[in-house]
Design an enzyme around this catalytic site. Sequence first.
Site, short mmCIF file in Angstrom:
data_model
loop_
_atom_site.label_atom_id
_atom_site.label_comp_id
_atom_site.label_asym_id
_atom_site.label_seq_id
_atom_site.Cartn_x
_atom_site.Cartn_y
_atom_site.Cartn_z
N ILE A 137 -7.42 -26.19 -6.92
CA ILE A 137 -7.84 -25.97 -8.30
C ILE A 137 -6.76 -26.58 -9.19
O ILE A 137 -5.63 -26.78 -8.76
CB ILE A 137 -8.08 -24.47 -8.63
CG1 ILE A 137 -6.84 -23.62 -8.31
CG2 ILE A 137 -9.29 -23.93 -7.90
CD1 ILE A 137 -7.01 -22.14 -8.65
N ASP A 138 -7.14 -26.90 -10.41
CA ASP A 138 -6.21 -27.58 -11.31
C ASP A 138 -4.98 -26.72 -11.60
O ASP A 138 -5.02 -25.48 -11.50
CB ASP A 138 -6.89 -27.91 -12.64
CG ASP A 138 -8.05 -28.88 -12.47
OD1 ASP A 138 -8.00 -29.69 -11.53
OD2 ASP A 138 -8.99 -28.82 -13.29
#
Length: 303
Positions: A137-138
């Site tokens: 995930i970012d």
Amino acid sequence: MKEEKVVVSEKDNNSRLDKFLTTIFTDKSRSFFQNIIEEDLVKVNGNTRKSNHKVKENDIVEIKFPDAVEGSVEAENIPIDILYEDDDVIIVNKAQGMIVHPAPGVYSGTLVNALLYHCKDLSGINGVVRPGIVHRIDKDTSGILVIAKNDFAHMKLSEDFKKHSITREYIAITEGIIKNDSGTIDKPLARDPKERIKIAIVEGGRKAVTHYSVEKRFKNNTMVRCTLETGRTHQIRVHMASIGHPLVGDPVYGYKKQKFKVNGQMLHAAKLGFIHPTKGIYMEFTSDVPDYFAKILQVLGNT
């Protein structure tokens, strides 16, 4: 970033794309090419393709090789929130601001650095830079990730991600009022041809499907629950922006002038469910939104 261009010969006609590349670049593994294909760094005749795409004679294949990360990845005593752990997997609730794995220019302070300190046994499929990392995930997205502790678990989980059989739900705050109670965004994604740091909706890009439902409407914002059918880079951020409702705080796809002082997009990976790779049972984990996220929701509820 090094770029190469090769032409498919007659003997390689009808070969899988990832397998074809290993015959040309013999010092690279098939999993290496599968990873960079996933990152849209490989094109066939100008279009991104999947690893199992069959190349044809005279096809032109363009490859962008990521810059190598210098040095080894060091274990660092960084606190991490572990929701569950056994011999095969670790479930981590990642904090906003933490990068998942080292990359050029970032060699410390990542989740991988923390995992190496906590656990000496991580899968080696992705090499020394991304041990155990099945998905990402970012940096500024918080929430749940599953980490593989051995290669068998890694392969099983990777297969499930590719089959889209993993449950992934996110909570987000968008700009504006979303009128429909629910909806589906089915728009292909690829690297923006004009701005390579961005992802864009591109005809011929990788299939990307996001389902959303409204959790709560505020005066000028909406809290939504997004369920991923596919898991492309920046998928929710790009998809919600494409329907006129970018995420609050998004520095890339959001409004230039932000109402709240936040450190990135308001996006939280709230639920992750999967079939355990060795136990064969369905396991599901949830995570409440972090404090900074809850405070924004409280402010919105009071306006």
